[in-house]
Design a protein around this motif. Structure first.
Motif, PDB file in Angstrom:
ATOM      1  N   GLU A 249     -42.580  14.370 -36.341  1.00  0.00           N
ATOM      2  CA  GLU A 249     -43.636  13.214 -35.705  1.00  0.00           C
ATOM      3  C   GLU A 249     -44.405  12.795 -37.137  1.00  0.00           C
ATOM      4  O   GLU A 249     -45.051  13.683 -37.358  1.00  0.00           O
ATOM      5  CB  GLU A 249     -44.275  13.715 -34.764  1.00  0.00           C
ATOM      6  N   ASN A 328     -36.898  20.345 -21.245  1.00  0.00           N
ATOM      7  CA  ASN A 328     -37.795  20.033 -22.086  1.00  0.00           C
ATOM      8  C   ASN A 328     -37.823  19.311 -23.364  1.00  0.00           C
ATOM      9  O   ASN A 328     -38.754  18.426 -23.682  1.00  0.00           O
ATOM     10  CB  ASN A 328     -38.667  21.196 -22.520  1.00  0.00           C
ATOM     11  N   GLN A 331     -37.079  15.708 -22.269  1.00  0.00           N
ATOM     12  CA  GLN A 331     -38.253  14.915 -21.857  1.00  0.00           C
ATOM     13  C   GLN A 331     -39.173  14.740 -23.186  1.00  0.00           C
ATOM     14  O   GLN A 331     -39.846  13.723 -23.338  1.00  0.00           O
ATOM     15  CB  GLN A 331     -39.140  15.521 -20.699  1.00  0.00           C
ATOM     16  N   LYS A 332     -39.428  15.620 -24.198  1.00  0.00           N
ATOM     17  CA  LYS A 332     -40.325  15.269 -25.066  1.00  0.00           C
ATOM     18  C   LYS A 332     -39.805  14.404 -25.888  1.00  0.00           C
ATOM     19  O   LYS A 332     -40.602  13.313 -26.472  1.00  0.00           O
ATOM     20  CB  LYS A 332     -40.291  16.647 -26.068  1.00  0.00           C
ATOM     21  N   CYS A 333     -38.444  14.231 -26.310  1.00  0.00           N
ATOM     22  CA  CYS A 333     -37.946  13.087 -27.073  1.00  0.00           C
ATOM     23  C   CYS A 333     -38.153  11.765 -26.142  1.00  0.00           C
ATOM     24  O   CYS A 333     -38.591  10.771 -27.074  1.00  0.00           O
ATOM     25  CB  CYS A 333     -36.518  13.281 -27.455  1.00  0.00           C
ATOM     26  N   LEU A 334     -38.122  11.811 -24.934  1.00  0.00           N
ATOM     27  CA  LEU A 334     -38.448  10.432 -24.292  1.00  0.00           C
ATOM     28  C   LEU A 334     -39.703  10.152 -24.542  1.00  0.00           C
ATOM     29  O   LEU A 334     -39.911   8.708 -24.611  1.00  0.00           O
ATOM     30  CB  LEU A 334     -37.977  10.635 -22.840  1.00  0.00           C
ATOM     31  N   SER A 335     -40.595  11.063 -24.469  1.00  0.00           N
ATOM     32  CA  SER A 335     -41.933  10.942 -24.667  1.00  0.00           C
ATOM     33  C   SER A 335     -42.420  10.153 -25.779  1.00  0.00           C
ATOM     34  O   SER A 335     -43.415   9.478 -26.115  1.00  0.00           O
ATOM     35  CB  SER A 335     -42.931  11.864 -24.345  1.00  0.00           C
ATOM     36  N   ILE A 336     -41.713  10.234 -26.796  1.00  0.00           N
ATOM     37  CA  ILE A 336     -41.949   9.787 -28.062  1.00  0.00           C
ATOM     38  C   ILE A 336     -40.802   8.482 -28.396  1.00  0.00           C
ATOM     39  O   ILE A 336     -40.619   7.975 -29.500  1.00  0.00           O
ATOM     40  CB  ILE A 336     -42.028  10.616 -29.361  1.00  0.00           C
ATOM     41  N   ASP A 339     -34.227   8.421 -26.793  1.00  0.00           N
ATOM     42  CA  ASP A 339     -32.991   8.787 -25.864  1.00  0.00           C
ATOM     43  C   ASP A 339     -32.092   9.442 -26.831  1.00  0.00           C
ATOM     44  O   ASP A 339     -31.451   8.948 -27.437  1.00  0.00           O
ATOM     45  CB  ASP A 339     -32.467   7.389 -25.167  1.00  0.00           C
TER      46      ASP A 339
END
Length: 541
Positions: A249, A328, A331-336, A339
């Protein structure tokens, strides 16, 4: 305060030990100290799982032993490896009996994963939060034992030895004894003495020494630093494992989100910015080579391309299986905005695990009498020059169990340190002396030194090293040490100052170990000594 069994740290090692001694002596107090909350540990962040021979139709103890020895690159203690592999399944079954859940298939059989360096599927896991699940089960078990007392927000500053009675204690002193600890109560801000018959250290790792790490911020090497100051033996600190695939990140400093190796075990492929699957150029095991090889390969690809990350390709993987096994991560990857089924995941290596630490024997004994240790803070001989994936939780449970057995023997034989039965023991040791100290005028003196420390360790003592970088790191560390010791002597102690002091000590040990090792082996790669020496040696400081 006085106690029978003192435990520093509430991860899997500390809690396993606490349960065992508490069950053996229900009339004795077991005191567990943790510097934040009891569930904030390195254990909690272990994603992949715990390795153990489970399916005897395809797997054997010898295969697991061989895999561990190969990963350790000639520096494993074979006896320690055999102990952990042979006793490991019993410890896993025990935590299952205590309520830990691991993933099963539709027939009720455990799903066994495969990770880098393993020749068979033998990783038990719970989704991608295995450590958190094991920690939950352990804390529940602890809550059922009334003689275990857990105290949060206690920062242990130093181990009490004969030094505090006015005796000269050196590395060569043959009978150094531990009598307890000085601890900073973070609620009252007072430094208190805790006298104990047996002390057990399970303080975890030291990833916070580096700018980017998969460890939580509490992983500041406190136990290693305390034992070193108390003249205990420290071993092989130069072997810092960098996990190949932490989520990249941009601009992030500190704890990085871990993309577990199990993703590659299920078929994830590392690719460079050209889209090439590059691992086949570095090792025949490709993406499932041991972590030191994969991390160096990624580091080399980043340097060739001038980038700060490579990619992990999961676009071809079964979507339902991925979301079930790695919820997890998904979802973490989706949050930034990623996909994982349409885009590659940017990843880069991050400091992950310390293979060296407090030197212990097969019974978790340190070089200091009545001081035991287990978990990541130790050097047991299991990992050698490189830890095999998912062996860490196994090691912690096995040696915590063995340490508890040794502590129980101490009580049974009525052995203890020579003042243990003295009346008014506390009066023998001086209270913490804070005379002449004041609060630091500016916290910037601490925070800036921490940033400098993390930067120099990441830039000079990372995945690839050379002599010039190590000399420069050593010179900078000397300056930081002098500045911080001066501040420590004049300041009222705080967790921030104590952590900085501990991290500088740990960094010094890493650098010195790296300078003494005139070869490249396992996790230590020095471009000035690219070959292995003929005779493997441990570096003890």
């Amino acid at each position: 305060m006085q106690t029978d069994f003192l435990v520093i740290g509430s991860g899997i090692a500390g809690l396993t030990y606490a349960v065992k001694v508490a069950e053996a002596y229900p009339d004795k107090e077991v005191l567990v100290l943790t510097k934040t909350h009891s569930d904030e540990t390195n254990t909690k962040y272990a994603q992949g799982g715990v390795a153990g021979v489970w399916n005897f139709d395809t797997d054997t103890f010898q295969k697991h032993i061989d895999d561990t020895l190969i990963a350790g690159d000639g520096l494993c203690n074979k006896e320690a490896v055999e102990v952990v592999v042979n006793e490991g399944p019993s410890r896993i079954q025990e935590i299952i009996d205590w309520g830990a859940d691991f993933d099963k298939d539709e027939n009720g059989e455990y799903l066994l994963g495969k990770e880098g360096g393993h020749s068979e599927n033998r990783i038990l896991h719970y989704k991608d939060v295995t450590g958190k699940e094991m920690e939950r089960a352990m804390l529940h078990k602890v809550s059922q034992l009334p003689n275990i007392k857990v105290i949060n927000h206690c920062f242990v500053i130093d181990i009490i030895t004969q030094h505090h009675l006015g005796y000269l204690v050196m590395k060569t002193t043959p009978d150094i004894e531990c009598f307890g600890v000085y601890v900073l109560n973070l609620k009252t801000r007072h430094v208190e003495k805790i006298i104990a018959k047996v002390t057990f250290i399970a303080t975890g790792g030291n990833g916070a020494v580096y700018r980017s790490t998969t460890n939580p911020g509490i992983a500041t090497g406190d136990g290693v630093a305390m034992v070193y100051r108390a003249k205990g033996r420290i071993e092989n600190m130069e072997f810092i494992q960098f996990h190949p695939t932490a989520l990249y990140e941009n601009g992030l400093r500190g704890q990085s989100f871990l993309i577990t190796e199990a993703v590659r075990g299920d078929g994830g492929i590392l690719r460079n910015h050209k889209g090439e699957a590059f691992m086949e150029r570095y090792d025949e095991r490709r993406d499932l080579a041991p972590r030191d090889i994969v991390a160096r390969a990624i580091d080399n690809e980043m340097k060739i391309e001038g980038t700060e990350f490579v990619y992990l390709d999961c676009t071809h993987m079964d979507q339902e299986k991925f979301q079930k096994h790695f919820p997890n991560i998904y979802q973490k990857c989706l949050s930034i905005g990623i996909d994982v089924f349409k885009q590659y995941i940017p990843v880069s290596p991050a400091a992950h695990y310390s293979c060296g630490g407090i030197k212990t024997n097969l019974h978790a004994q340190t070089s200091i009498h009545f001081l035991l240790a287990a978990g990541e803070c130790t050097s047991t001989g299991l990992h050698g020059a490189n830890r095999l994936a998912s062996n860490s939780l196994l090691e912690a449970m096995v040696f915590a169990y063995r340490g508890a057995a040794h502590a129980i023997q101490i009580f049974k034989s009525q052995q203890s340190n020579y003042i243990s039965n003295t009346e008014n023991i506390e009066a023998l040791f001086p209270d913490w002396n804070a005379n002449g100290t004041t609060n630091p005028k500016e916290m910037i003196m601490i925070t800036q030194s921490l940033k400098e420390l993390q930067m120099l360790m990441s830039d000079y003592v990372g995945i690839v090293r050379n002599n010039e970088r190590l000399v420069r790191a050593s010179t900078r560390l000397d300056t930081l040490h002098l500045e911080t010791e001066k501040l420590y002597k004049s300041s009222i102690v705080s967790p921030q100052l104590c952590e900085l002091r501990n991290m500088i000590t740990v960094a010094y040990l890493i650098v010195k170990g790296a300078q003494f090792r005139l070869e490249s082996r396992g996790l230590h790669y020095n471009t000035d000594y690219p070959a292995k020496s003929k005779i493997p040696q441990n570096i003890v400081l």
